[in-house]
Motif scaffolding. Sequence first.
Motif, PDB file in Angstrom:
ATOM      1  N   ASP A   1       0.828  -1.211   0.000  1.00  0.00           N
ATOM      2  CA  ASP A   1       0.000   0.000   0.000  1.00  0.00           C
ATOM      3  C   ASP A   1       0.861   1.259   0.000  1.00  0.00           C
ATOM      4  N   VAL A   2       1.918   1.245   0.794  1.00  0.00           N
ATOM      5  CA  VAL A   2       2.804   2.404   0.878  1.00  0.00           C
ATOM      6  C   VAL A   2       3.490   2.652  -0.464  1.00  0.00           C
ATOM      7  N   ALA A   3       4.013   1.596  -1.075  1.00  0.00           N
ATOM      8  CA  ALA A   3       4.693   1.742  -2.365  1.00  0.00           C
ATOM      9  C   ALA A   3       3.747   2.276  -3.429  1.00  0.00           C
ATOM     10  N   GLU A   4       2.514   1.790  -3.446  1.00  0.00           N
ATOM     11  CA  GLU A   4       1.544   2.259  -4.426  1.00  0.00           C
ATOM     12  C   GLU A   4       1.179   3.715  -4.189  1.00  0.00           C
ATOM     13  N   GLN A   5       1.060   4.107  -2.923  1.00  0.00           N
ATOM     14  CA  GLN A   5       0.740   5.498  -2.625  1.00  0.00           C
ATOM     15  C   GLN A   5       1.866   6.424  -3.097  1.00  0.00           C
ATOM     16  N   CYS A   6       3.104   6.034  -2.876  1.00  0.00           N
ATOM     17  CA  CYS A   6       4.233   6.862  -3.318  1.00  0.00           C
ATOM     18  C   CYS A   6       4.241   7.006  -4.832  1.00  0.00           C
ATOM     19  N   ALA A   7       3.975   5.891  -5.537  1.00  0.00           N
ATOM     20  CA  ALA A   7       3.981   5.916  -7.002  1.00  0.00           C
ATOM     21  C   ALA A   7       2.898   6.848  -7.538  1.00  0.00           C
TER      22      ALA A   7
ATOM     23  N   LEU B   1       9.714  11.249  -7.461  1.00  0.00           N
ATOM     24  CA  LEU B   1      10.440  10.422  -6.499  1.00  0.00           C
ATOM     25  C   LEU B   1      11.404   9.455  -7.169  1.00  0.00           C
ATOM     26  N   LYS B   2      11.131   9.093  -8.418  1.00  0.00           N
ATOM     27  CA  LYS B   2      12.004   8.135  -9.106  1.00  0.00           C
ATOM     28  C   LYS B   2      13.389   8.712  -9.364  1.00  0.00           C
TER      29      LYS B   2
ATOM     30  N   TRP C   1       8.215  -1.531  -5.046  1.00  0.00           N
ATOM     31  CA  TRP C   1       8.477  -0.204  -5.586  1.00  0.00           C
ATOM     32  C   TRP C   1       8.216  -0.169  -7.081  1.00  0.00           C
ATOM     33  N   ALA C   2       7.607   0.919  -7.555  1.00  0.00           N
ATOM     34  CA  ALA C   2       7.180   0.989  -8.957  1.00  0.00           C
ATOM     35  C   ALA C   2       8.333   1.251  -9.912  1.00  0.00           C
TER      36      ALA C   2
END
Length: 483
Positions: A160-166, A172-173, A394-395
């Motif tokens: 969930d956290v990784a998807e929210q960041c993406a 961020l990338k 991570w995306a």
Amino acid sequence: MAAIGFSGSMFAAPAVADEPATRVKWGPCPEDVVAGAAPTQLECGTVTVPLDYSTPDGEQIELTISRLASTKPDKRRGVLMLNPGGPGGSGLTQPAFLVSRGLPNSVMDSYDVIGMDTRGVGHSTKMGCGFTVDTEYGGNLPVYAPDDAAVTEQARIAKDVAEQCAKNDDRLKHLSTENTARDLDRIRAALGEEKTSYLGYSYGTALGATYASLFPERTDRVVLDSNLGDTHLGRDGLRRYALGMEDTFPDFAMWAAARHETYGLGSTPEQVRETYFELAERLDEHPMPGIDGAQFRSATLGLLYQRMQYGELAQTWQYVLDAEEGAAPPEPDAAADAAPSPSDNAWSVLLAVTCNDVEWAEDVDTYRSAVAEDREKYPMYGAAAANIQPCAFWAHERTEPPVAINDEGPANILIMQNKRDPVTPHRNGELMREKFEDRSRLVSADESGHGTYLLSDNSCALNIGTSYLVDGELPKDQVCQAD
């Protein structure tokens, strides 16, 4: 033999332009920096850098830097860039912090001391995942998993956290240690310096190692203190948190045992260790308001960072000992939980850099196995340090390996490391020394805690670090005994 950077990456993504168009214009610092640095007075300025170094003429971002300028032109050698660790924390007040810790006049005379908010952080162009107060991500310390089910639950949270960041911020990338090292070189050029000296703590050692590997000819004197052991924090480095806690906890256990009449945590170090497990397991089954078993373990690790925090750690344990078992946690406040988290920026940058720097295992079973293994090997914290992170989901995927340490270049890297450090164990300093080979020397301090130069009370380490920064003579490998 280590190679510079990625295979071919120096051509695909130029590290830095030869000279920036403008120099830094110094002026007043933001009000919060002024307050945080007081009574030391700093100047601040900005440097513009590419968001993406593969398209240097594309979108630009700003970096905010600070300066404590040398007042002795006849003694000034150049600039000393600082990094306090993290990644994700502001470093603008770091010059003032080191002054408060006794930064010698000889160092301040020799250098303009430069602090900074690295890309994505604070007063630089800020980036974030949009975390709210109720976000389940736990910050910079991994969450303890008492069993397999806890790993599965943490995997859900991590995903969930990784998807929210993406979804929240595509920039961020571009947050990575490699790009931050390129930023350092842009700052060097904007300051009008041919070379830069550097003092980095904790994660700052990975950044310094990356800079010294990408730009060896532009380094002057480099001090890497409390090392990660490489140019990045990967799974192996994270798992060594557990080794660090096992190395360091006996110092607190001896301290607490000597004060058993005051705190009641055990009259011998062995009894104090038993108390730790008893309290942690009690909180696993019966969480209390504000603290459960995982939080208790993380709080213990965090309060081992400095010996001056041992009293606070003992109080935390007393709180658990004295409270009624099974006390119900407070009712959640939905409105407060939905508010933006004050830690959003710091946590987001920490995650982005950590996840972007290396490829992380994606199979949850890989983490289950590691957690089970390290729970046995390092019972105090192994099942936390090996637990799954948002990096598994991570995306943004890397297509090349991380920057490799470059052992060809000037012999100008002083590695400093406490013998007992809860998150960067002594083994990390040894690894850094082995990888840099003849470019480096390792000075170990027979001390406990996170941070050696100016952050411990070891006179030998202080004298060696100061002498190197001022006079430039790289010392021999040695151990500094406790005072």
